[in-house]
Design a protein around this motif. Structure first.
Motif, PDB file in Angstrom:
ATOM      1  N   VAL A  81      -8.170  -1.806  -1.175  1.00  0.00           N
ATOM      2  CA  VAL A  81      -7.312  -1.872  -0.122  1.00  0.00           C
ATOM      3  C   VAL A  81      -7.635  -2.797   0.798  1.00  0.00           C
ATOM      4  N   LEU A  82      -6.769  -3.651   1.023  1.00  0.00           N
ATOM      5  CA  LEU A  82      -6.783  -4.822   1.655  1.00  0.00           C
ATOM      6  C   LEU A  82      -5.975  -5.015   2.874  1.00  0.00           C
ATOM      7  N   HIS A  83      -6.332  -5.425   4.012  1.00  0.00           N
ATOM      8  CA  HIS A  83      -5.537  -5.661   5.335  1.00  0.00           C
ATOM      9  C   HIS A  83      -5.355  -7.209   5.221  1.00  0.00           C
ATOM     10  N   VAL A  84      -4.180  -7.401   5.025  1.00  0.00           N
ATOM     11  CA  VAL A  84      -3.772  -8.892   4.552  1.00  0.00           C
ATOM     12  C   VAL A  84      -3.633  -9.640   5.862  1.00  0.00           C
ATOM     13  N   PRO A  85      -4.359 -10.934   6.012  1.00  0.00           N
ATOM     14  CA  PRO A  85      -4.317 -11.516   7.401  1.00  0.00           C
ATOM     15  C   PRO A  85      -2.990 -12.752   6.813  1.00  0.00           C
TER      16      PRO A  85
ATOM     17  N   ALA B  75       0.800  -1.167  -0.018  1.00  0.00           N
ATOM     18  CA  ALA B  75       0.039   0.098   0.061  1.00  0.00           C
ATOM     19  C   ALA B  75       0.899   1.236  -0.005  1.00  0.00           C
ATOM     20  N   ASP B  76       2.312   1.187   0.207  1.00  0.00           N
ATOM     21  CA  ASP B  76       3.012   2.410   0.136  1.00  0.00           C
ATOM     22  C   ASP B  76       3.005   2.854  -1.352  1.00  0.00           C
ATOM     23  N   ALA B  77       2.607   2.150  -2.377  1.00  0.00           N
ATOM     24  CA  ALA B  77       2.411   2.891  -3.732  1.00  0.00           C
ATOM     25  C   ALA B  77       1.010   3.079  -3.939  1.00  0.00           C
ATOM     26  N   LEU B  78       0.152   3.196  -2.976  1.00  0.00           N
ATOM     27  CA  LEU B  78      -1.051   3.304  -3.134  1.00  0.00           C
ATOM     28  C   LEU B  78      -1.341   4.886  -4.151  1.00  0.00           C
ATOM     29  N   THR B  79      -0.832   5.988  -3.825  1.00  0.00           N
ATOM     30  CA  THR B  79      -0.978   7.145  -4.803  1.00  0.00           C
ATOM     31  C   THR B  79      -0.513   6.841  -6.270  1.00  0.00           C
TER      32      THR B  79
ATOM     33  N   LYS C  25       0.273  -7.001   6.590  1.00  0.00           N
ATOM     34  CA  LYS C  25       0.511  -5.511   6.061  1.00  0.00           C
ATOM     35  C   LYS C  25      -0.732  -5.057   5.205  1.00  0.00           C
ATOM     36  N   VAL C  26      -0.582  -3.780   4.828  1.00  0.00           N
ATOM     37  CA  VAL C  26      -2.023  -3.294   4.106  1.00  0.00           C
ATOM     38  C   VAL C  26      -1.444  -3.494   2.529  1.00  0.00           C
TER      39      VAL C  26
ATOM     40  N   ASP D 298      -2.855   1.680   8.964  1.00  0.00           N
ATOM     41  CA  ASP D 298      -2.576   0.169   9.618  1.00  0.00           C
ATOM     42  C   ASP D 298      -3.578   0.052  10.666  1.00  0.00           C
ATOM     43  N   ASP D 299      -4.027   0.917  11.428  1.00  0.00           N
ATOM     44  CA  ASP D 299      -5.109   0.707  12.358  1.00  0.00           C
ATOM     45  C   ASP D 299      -6.582   0.995  12.080  1.00  0.00           C
ATOM     46  N   ALA D 300      -6.880   0.735  10.670  1.00  0.00           N
ATOM     47  CA  ALA D 300      -8.187   1.026  10.234  1.00  0.00           C
ATOM     48  C   ALA D 300      -9.147  -0.035  10.631  1.00  0.00           C
ATOM     49  N   PRO D 301     -10.416   0.425  11.000  1.00  0.00           N
ATOM     50  CA  PRO D 301     -11.294  -0.875  11.175  1.00  0.00           C
ATOM     51  C   PRO D 301     -11.721  -1.657  10.198  1.00  0.00           C
ATOM     52  N   ILE D 302     -11.684  -1.022   9.063  1.00  0.00           N
ATOM     53  CA  ILE D 302     -12.207  -1.613   7.525  1.00  0.00           C
ATOM     54  C   ILE D 302     -11.247  -2.426   7.156  1.00  0.00           C
ATOM     55  N   VAL D 303     -11.205  -3.806   6.987  1.00  0.00           N
ATOM     56  CA  VAL D 303     -10.068  -4.571   6.588  1.00  0.00           C
ATOM     57  C   VAL D 303     -10.133  -4.789   4.968  1.00  0.00           C
ATOM     58  N   MET D 304     -11.341  -4.202   4.112  1.00  0.00           N
ATOM     59  CA  MET D 304     -11.421  -4.279   2.704  1.00  0.00           C
ATOM     60  C   MET D 304     -12.367  -3.334   2.395  1.00  0.00           C
TER      61      MET D 304
END
Length: 442
Positions: A238-242, A211-215, A254-255, A334-340
């Motif tokens: 955007v996905l918070h990867v398990p 996600a560092d390359a999101l922009t 990571k995201v 990193d602490d966002a409650p939305i995982v996807m």
């Protein structure tokens, strides 16, 4: 016929795929053939007579759309056993049970070079998905699954077997097929007939980046999404990867930015978008290429097991690329409650047969999912509110009802006139309101 909480089969039937709400019905009726339905309704009537209390009948196949609790004032009608699948390759028509999953349907259909208009998750039943509209990976070429629906064999509130179709003899059944096409349906469906479509050169894949390359990635996506071929459907997320397979170990915990993309007509239509995003940043994982029906089900990277979650979704207009980066950024911390959080591209999808919802009300779909238990509900709702403050400028006015996980009702799934008409049809089919109405009816 009716199972209580101590009976074999009760526990499995009351564990829906979306386990965000409790299901503790008074009884479960396990339906394994259409002929079981009328006796089941009769058994419920006898139970009502003996108890002196009315019981609501709640049909459920896989429970992906479970949102409202099911308590001791209800009987759950488990239709997951209605799994028959028959393919007519000459007519390009599937005849399937209401409990059949898309994995089973397309495994059979692809033997003839055909596919149904399946969604992202292979374990979703064809019935709830189709009756809610059905936004799949072939949507830009072939439209919503509701528009491919030919007929529905169903039972009304009095236990009478009926067939909803455009050419049905009775007006009630001609009205019912309109409601089954996107308004959640009426009565209790047991068999569906729908069109299949050719997939001569199916390509699909999932691409993952840090996600560092999101922009940079969103700049490439926003510039090129309007250039893809008319049969290309995709989702940027955007996905918070398990810390689990199939995700690459490098991304565990990571995201990530996730592009899911498919084209039933070959690789050329997606090339401009893929080239631009690969140039913006090198993907950690890239599975794009020729695939089959099973491979197509994997590109959205859905969890394979029952998950307690709540979701938010909205149809968005053509201005979405202008706000896409800001929207996905709301879930990228990193602490966002939305995982996807995803944006699905559906622009240009054709309109199917006449029905309540047979064409997308917008060019894009916003969709966000948050797990229950990991974060307080108030924090999740605050995350949805932050996203809403961004997507509201591109709001098309309606909600894709089947994409709002854990909701008991979705009042903005249908235009007001469509909702009124669908409710009237439900009242005709089930005048005593024995059967729980679709959550799309508000």
């Amino acid at each position: 016929m009716l199972l209580d909480a101590q009976s074999d089969g009760y526990a499995a039937a009351t564990r829906p795929h979306n386990s965000s709400v409790e299901q503790r019905p008074a009884r479960v009726a396990a339906i394994t053939s259409p002929e079981d339905l009328a006796p089941a309704l009769a058994a419920v009537a006898l139970l009502e007579q003996s108890s002196g209390a009315a019981l609501e009948i709640v049909p459920q196949a896989t429970g992906h759309g479970a949102g409202a609790p099911v308590g001791d004032g209800a009987v759950l009608l488990d239709t997951s056993g209605l799994g028959q699948v028959s393919i007519d390759p000459e007519a390009r028509v599937a005849t399937v049970g209401a409990g059949a999953t898309w994995a089973a349907v397309n495994a059979a259909a692809e033997q003839h070079g055909l596919l149904g208009l399946a969604g992202s998750a292979p374990s979703v039943s064809v019935s709830g998905y189709t009756f809610g509209g059905g936004i799949g990976w072939l949507v830009r070429r072939n439209g919503l699954a509701s528009g491919a629906l030919r007929a529905v064999h169903y039972v009304d509130g009095n236990g009478r077997y009926r067939v909803a179709a455009d050419d049905a003899a009775e007006e009630t059944d001609r009205a019912a097929i309109w409601a089954f096409r996107g308004a959640g349906g009426v009565g209790i469906a047991h068999t569906l007939q729908f069109d299949l479509v050719p997939a001569p050169d199916l390509h699909a894949g999932a691409l993952l980046w840090h996600a560092d390359a999101l922009t940079e990635l969103m700049a490439a996506w926003s510039t090129r999404i309007g250039t893809v071929g008319g049969s290309v459907s995709s989702s940027i997320a955007v996905l918070h990867v398990p810390p689990l397979p199939p995700f690459p170990e490098e991304l565990h915990g990571k995201v990530a930015v996730h592009l899911a993309i498919a084209d039933p007509d070959g690789p050329a239509g997606a090339a401009s978008l893929l080239d631009a995003m690969r140039a913006a940043a090198t993907p950690v994982s890239d599975t794009w290429g020729p695939t089959d029906a099973t491979g197509l089900t994997r590109i959205h990277l859905d969890p394979p097991t029952a998950t307690p979650a709540i979701g938010d979704a909205r149809w968005l207009d053509a201005s979405t690329p202008d706000i896409a980066a800001a929207l996905l950024t709301t879930a990228a911390g990193d602490d966002a409650p939305i995982v996807m959080m995803e944006i699905r591209h559906v622009a240009g999808a054709p309109t199917g047969r006449s029905g309540a919802v047979v064409a997308p009300p917008g060019d894009f779909v916003y969709h966000a999912v948050a797990p229950l238990g990991r974060f307080p509900r108030e924090r999740i709702e605050a995350g949805f509110d932050r996203a809403r403050s961004v997507w509201s400028t591109a709001d098309a006015g309606f909600t894709p009802g089947s994409w709002v996980e854990g909701a008991a009702t979705v009042p903005e799934a249908l235009p007001a006139d469509v909702r009124v008409r669908a409710r009237a049809i439900a009242d005709t089919v089930d005048p005593r309101a024995r059967i729980r109405r679709s959550r799309l009816l508000g």
